[in-house]
Design a protein around this motif. Structure first.
Motif, PDB file in Angstrom:
ATOM      1  N   MET A 154      46.354  69.843  45.836  1.00 14.05           N
ATOM      2  CA  MET A 154      46.912  68.561  46.256  1.00 14.05           C
ATOM      3  C   MET A 154      46.161  67.356  45.713  1.00 14.05           C
ATOM      4  O   MET A 154      46.752  66.286  45.534  1.00 14.05           O
ATOM      5  CB  MET A 154      46.970  68.508  47.782  1.00 14.05           C
ATOM      6  N   PHE A 155      44.856  67.514  45.442  1.00 11.84           N
ATOM      7  CA  PHE A 155      44.064  66.374  44.985  1.00 11.84           C
ATOM      8  C   PHE A 155      43.593  66.513  43.548  1.00 11.84           C
ATOM      9  O   PHE A 155      42.826  65.669  43.080  1.00 11.84           O
ATOM     10  CB  PHE A 155      42.861  66.160  45.912  1.00 11.84           C
ATOM     11  N   HIS A 156      44.046  67.541  42.869  1.00 14.48           N
ATOM     12  CA  HIS A 156      43.632  67.700  41.474  1.00 14.48           C
ATOM     13  C   HIS A 156      44.796  68.175  40.602  1.00 14.48           C
ATOM     14  O   HIS A 156      45.322  67.423  39.790  1.00 14.48           O
ATOM     15  CB  HIS A 156      42.463  68.682  41.369  1.00 14.48           C
ATOM     16  N   THR A 157      45.209  69.403  40.798  1.00 10.53           N
ATOM     17  CA  THR A 157      46.173  70.014  39.878  1.00 10.53           C
ATOM     18  C   THR A 157      47.519  69.313  39.906  1.00 10.53           C
ATOM     19  O   THR A 157      48.072  68.955  38.853  1.00 10.53           O
ATOM     20  CB  THR A 157      46.342  71.500  40.220  1.00 10.53           C
ATOM     21  N   ASN A 158      48.076  69.127  41.102  1.00  8.74           N
ATOM     22  CA  ASN A 158      49.435  68.585  41.195  1.00  8.74           C
ATOM     23  C   ASN A 158      49.542  67.154  40.666  1.00  8.74           C
ATOM     24  O   ASN A 158      50.451  66.853  39.876  1.00  8.74           O
ATOM     25  CB  ASN A 158      49.937  68.665  42.634  1.00  8.74           C
ATOM     26  N   PRO A 159      48.669  66.235  41.090  1.00 10.42           N
ATOM     27  CA  PRO A 159      48.812  64.870  40.551  1.00 10.42           C
ATOM     28  C   PRO A 159      48.562  64.786  39.055  1.00 10.42           C
ATOM     29  O   PRO A 159      49.224  64.019  38.345  1.00 10.42           O
ATOM     30  CB  PRO A 159      47.780  64.056  41.348  1.00 10.42           C
ATOM     31  N   ARG A 160      47.605  65.576  38.543  1.00 13.15           N
ATOM     32  CA  ARG A 160      47.349  65.547  37.104  1.00 13.15           C
ATOM     33  C   ARG A 160      48.543  66.097  36.321  1.00 13.15           C
ATOM     34  O   ARG A 160      48.917  65.551  35.279  1.00 13.15           O
ATOM     35  CB  ARG A 160      46.083  66.334  36.779  1.00 13.15           C
ATOM     36  N   ARG A 161      49.118  67.152  36.838  1.00 14.62           N
ATOM     37  CA  ARG A 161      50.275  67.715  36.150  1.00 14.62           C
ATOM     38  C   ARG A 161      51.451  66.740  36.176  1.00 14.62           C
ATOM     39  O   ARG A 161      52.107  66.504  35.157  1.00 14.62           O
ATOM     40  CB  ARG A 161      50.680  69.029  36.822  1.00 14.62           C
ATOM     41  N   ALA A 162      51.713  66.138  37.342  1.00  8.28           N
ATOM     42  CA  ALA A 162      52.853  65.238  37.471  1.00  8.28           C
ATOM     43  C   ALA A 162      52.697  63.998  36.602  1.00  8.28           C
ATOM     44  O   ALA A 162      53.682  63.495  36.050  1.00  8.28           O
ATOM     45  CB  ALA A 162      53.035  64.836  38.933  1.00  8.28           C
ATOM     46  N   LEU A 163      51.470  63.502  36.474  1.00  9.92           N
ATOM     47  CA  LEU A 163      51.229  62.294  35.687  1.00  9.92           C
ATOM     48  C   LEU A 163      50.795  62.607  34.265  1.00  9.92           C
ATOM     49  O   LEU A 163      50.387  61.716  33.526  1.00  9.92           O
ATOM     50  CB  LEU A 163      50.182  61.424  36.377  1.00  9.92           C
ATOM     51  N   ARG A 164      50.887  63.884  33.895  1.00 11.18           N
ATOM     52  CA  ARG A 164      50.586  64.343  32.530  1.00 11.18           C
ATOM     53  C   ARG A 164      49.177  63.952  32.107  1.00 11.18           C
ATOM     54  O   ARG A 164      48.952  63.422  31.020  1.00 11.18           O
ATOM     55  CB  ARG A 164      51.630  63.786  31.556  1.00 11.18           C
ATOM     56  N   LEU A 165      48.245  64.252  32.996  1.00  4.73           N
ATOM     57  CA  LEU A 165      46.837  63.972  32.745  1.00  4.73           C
ATOM     58  C   LEU A 165      46.091  65.287  32.558  1.00  4.73           C
ATOM     59  O   LEU A 165      46.467  66.314  33.132  1.00  4.73           O
ATOM     60  CB  LEU A 165      46.226  63.197  33.918  1.00  4.73           C
ATOM     61  N   PRO A 166      45.019  65.307  31.799  1.00 10.61           N
ATOM     62  CA  PRO A 166      44.298  66.552  31.554  1.00 10.61           C
ATOM     63  C   PRO A 166      43.539  67.028  32.783  1.00 10.61           C
ATOM     64  O   PRO A 166      43.110  66.223  33.625  1.00 10.61           O
ATOM     65  CB  PRO A 166      43.327  66.178  30.427  1.00 10.61           C
ATOM     66  N   VAL A 167      43.380  68.313  32.888  1.00  9.40           N
ATOM     67  CA  VAL A 167      42.529  68.904  33.927  1.00  9.40           C
ATOM     68  C   VAL A 167      41.085  68.506  33.647  1.00  9.40           C
ATOM     69  O   VAL A 167      40.635  68.519  32.507  1.00  9.40           O
ATOM     70  CB  VAL A 167      42.658  70.428  33.939  1.00  9.40           C
TER      71      VAL A 167
ATOM     72  N   GLU B  30      34.942  51.409  37.527  1.00  9.93           N
ATOM     73  CA  GLU B  30      34.421  52.639  36.925  1.00  9.93           C
ATOM     74  C   GLU B  30      33.127  53.072  37.596  1.00  9.93           C
ATOM     75  O   GLU B  30      32.956  54.255  37.940  1.00  9.93           O
ATOM     76  CB  GLU B  30      34.201  52.421  35.427  1.00  9.93           C
ATOM     77  N   GLN B  31      32.213  52.144  37.801  1.00 13.96           N
ATOM     78  CA  GLN B  31      30.929  52.499  38.420  1.00 13.96           C
ATOM     79  C   GLN B  31      31.106  53.008  39.849  1.00 13.96           C
ATOM     80  O   GLN B  31      30.470  53.980  40.249  1.00 13.96           O
ATOM     81  CB  GLN B  31      30.008  51.279  38.398  1.00 13.96           C
ATOM     82  N   HIS B  32      31.987  52.357  40.616  1.00 14.28           N
ATOM     83  CA  HIS B  32      32.238  52.813  41.986  1.00 14.28           C
ATOM     84  C   HIS B  32      32.840  54.219  41.988  1.00 14.28           C
ATOM     85  O   HIS B  32      32.478  55.066  42.815  1.00 14.28           O
ATOM     86  CB  HIS B  32      33.173  51.845  42.701  1.00 14.28           C
ATOM     87  N   ALA B  33      33.769  54.482  41.078  1.00 13.67           N
ATOM     88  CA  ALA B  33      34.391  55.804  41.010  1.00 13.67           C
ATOM     89  C   ALA B  33      33.372  56.875  40.638  1.00 13.67           C
ATOM     90  O   ALA B  33      33.366  57.972  41.209  1.00 13.67           O
ATOM     91  CB  ALA B  33      35.541  55.787  40.004  1.00 13.67           C
ATOM     92  N   VAL B  34      32.497  56.568  39.698  1.00 14.48           N
ATOM     93  CA  VAL B  34      31.462  57.521  39.291  1.00 14.48           C
ATOM     94  C   VAL B  34      30.548  57.837  40.468  1.00 14.48           C
ATOM     95  O   VAL B  34      30.206  59.006  40.720  1.00 14.48           O
ATOM     96  CB  VAL B  34      30.658  56.965  38.099  1.00 14.48           C
ATOM     97  N   ARG B  35      30.135  56.817  41.213  1.00 13.85           N
ATOM     98  CA  ARG B  35      29.240  57.043  42.348  1.00 13.85           C
ATOM     99  C   ARG B  35      29.892  57.912  43.419  1.00 13.85           C
ATOM    100  O   ARG B  35      29.213  58.675  44.103  1.00 13.85           O
ATOM    101  CB  ARG B  35      28.808  55.709  42.953  1.00 13.85           C
ATOM    102  N   ARG B  36      31.204  57.818  43.548  1.00 12.75           N
ATOM    103  CA  ARG B  36      31.910  58.602  44.561  1.00 12.75           C
ATOM    104  C   ARG B  36      32.399  59.941  44.020  1.00 12.75           C
ATOM    105  O   ARG B  36      32.935  60.759  44.765  1.00 12.75           O
ATOM    106  CB  ARG B  36      33.080  57.796  45.111  1.00 12.75           C
ATOM    107  N   GLY B  37      32.259  60.166  42.727  1.00 18.41           N
ATOM    108  CA  GLY B  37      32.652  61.438  42.142  1.00 18.41           C
ATOM    109  C   GLY B  37      34.142  61.671  42.106  1.00 18.41           C
ATOM    110  O   GLY B  37      34.606  62.804  42.264  1.00 18.41           O
ATOM    111  N   VAL B  38      34.916  60.594  41.898  1.00 23.14           N
ATOM    112  CA  VAL B  38      36.367  60.717  41.894  1.00 23.14           C
ATOM    113  C   VAL B  38      36.936  60.070  40.636  1.00 23.14           C
ATOM    114  O   VAL B  38      36.284  59.280  39.959  1.00 23.14           O
ATOM    115  CB  VAL B  38      36.997  60.046  43.140  1.00 23.14           C
ATOM    116  N   HIS B  39      38.183  60.420  40.346  1.00 17.64           N
ATOM    117  CA  HIS B  39      38.987  59.709  39.372  1.00 17.64           C
ATOM    118  C   HIS B  39      40.055  58.914  40.113  1.00 17.64           C
ATOM    119  O   HIS B  39      40.470  59.308  41.206  1.00 17.64           O
ATOM    120  CB  HIS B  39      39.632  60.672  38.379  1.00 17.64           C
ATOM    121  N   LEU B  40      40.510  57.817  39.512  1.00 19.36           N
ATOM    122  CA  LEU B  40      41.414  56.902  40.198  1.00 19.36           C
ATOM    123  C   LEU B  40      42.631  56.563  39.350  1.00 19.36           C
ATOM    124  O   LEU B  40      42.535  56.446  38.128  1.00 19.36           O
ATOM    125  CB  LEU B  40      40.697  55.582  40.511  1.00 19.36           C
TER     126      LEU B  40
END
Length: 353
Positions: free
Chosen positions: A332-345, A29-39
């Motif tokens: 490609m790095f936000h909308t599509n994977p979130r939609r496919a995996l049923r994750l919130p925007v 979690e800390q590494h992801a926060v520092r890089r500004g990404v979700h995993l």
């Protein structure tokens, strides 16, 4: 701006996702926060790791508010072809009981499983004593998507036929939607009729001429099998027909960037999920990795590519460099994977660059 979601990544900081323990979740979690990404960490699942992996997923599920940058997990294998860079211990055929133990993690956060679609017909009984069709149904009954990847290389036409059979089965039973079925890394670890990348100095000496000859041929739906080969053509056609969403790596080392651009132009960025397929440490599922001259990839001791090092900022710069724009990045790095995996925007102040 949007927070990028990395759905196919194998390690961050000093953590190999394929051998992590529940206590490592806080560090992830800390590494992801520092890089500004979700995993969505991707795991090569050894048989001996099932118990520990279950502990990791259930620990995350029970306390997921502590890990808002981790949005679930994925498994690469164990039902895969043996030609590519998969740790040998990560290729095996689970029993019915083992499949149930894996798939029951779906409600707890297992988002998708990568499997080779060409190890048998849908009604074939596999080595573990389970029909292929029953594995597929068990996955979807538990909310786990299937991603097609790591193909056999011996009989491309048969692999393509079995791939189309599985695509149609999933599409008609669990669709119709491109979001119900994914692929693993498009063009990597599958039989092809073309060179998809030039990695060594010697190969790059011939790149301009070979690449120009390939790109001189326009992509048409009808001629894709001749141009790409039966297996990649089956996947690209299915993506075009909105029966699946393919993963494509934009690090420039897995697939040549000009071929990435041609693929995005043919399909549109709304039909692709961008991936990194990377790790930050030279270890993957117990195997020690190394670099080779001329690229940024990690290699196994036998010289086969295991993973990349192209973390998100390089992908971002490459997508923009291909002229696909901020909208392409967002697709490609936000909308599509979130939609496919049923994750919130998700929203953030700035997109990591």
């Amino acid at each position: 701006m949007t927070v990028p979601l990395l759905v196919h990544t194998h390690g961050i900081g000093g953590i190999d996702f394929s051998s992590m323990v529940p206590s490592a979740l806080a560090d992830v979690e800390q590494h992801a926060v520092r890089r500004g990404v979700h995993l969505v960490p991707s795991v090569f699942l050894e048989r001996s790791y099932i118990d520990r992996f279950s502990e990791v997923v259930r620990a995350w599920s029970a306390d997921r508010e502590r890990f808002p940058s981790v949005l679930g997990f994925s498994v690469e294998g164990p039902l895969l072809g043996r030609s590519g860079g998969v740790p040998p211990r990560g290729i095996w055929s689970p029993s019915a009981e083992e499949w149930e133990r894996i798939c029951e993690l779906g409600p707890h956060g297992l988002r998708y499983i990568v499997m080779g679609p060409d190890g048998g017909d849908l009604d074939d009984v596999l080595e573990g004593g389970v029909r292929y069709r029953d594995i597929v149904d068990l996955c979807y009954a538990n909310g786990v998507r299937i991603a097609l990847g790591h193909f056999r290389h011996t009989h491309p036409e048969l692999s393509a036929e079995r791939t189309r059979e599985l695509i149609d089965y999933v599409h008609h039973r669990y669709g119709p939607s491109p979001d119900v079925l994914l692929t693993d890394h498009l063009f990597n670890d599958m039989p092809r009729a073309f060179r998809h990348v030039w990695r060594t100095p010697a190969e790059r000496a011939a790149r301009d001429g070979e690449r120009a000859a390939f790109l001189a041929r326009e992509w048409h739906y009808e001629t894709l099998p001749e141009l790409l080969g039966p297996v990649p053509a089956a996947l690209v056609r299915a993506a075009h027909d909105e029966k699946l969403l393919p993963f494509l790596n934009f690090d420039g080392d897995h697939v040549d960037l000009a071929i990435c651009r041609r693929t995005a132009e043919f399909l549109g960025t709304g039909r692709i999920i961008g991936i990194t397929d990377d790790t930050e440490i030279p270890v993957l599922a117990g195997e020690t990795l190394h670099h080779r001259e001329g690229n940024h990839l990690w290699y196994r001791s036998d010289g086969i590519v295991a993973a990349g090092t192209g973390f998100y900022p390089r992908q971002y710069a490459n997508v923009l460099g291909l002229g696909l724009g901020e909208d392409g990045v967002r697709d490609m790095f936000h909308t599509n994977p979130r939609r496919a995996l049923r994750l919130p925007v998700a929203r953030a102040e700035a997109l990591v660059r």
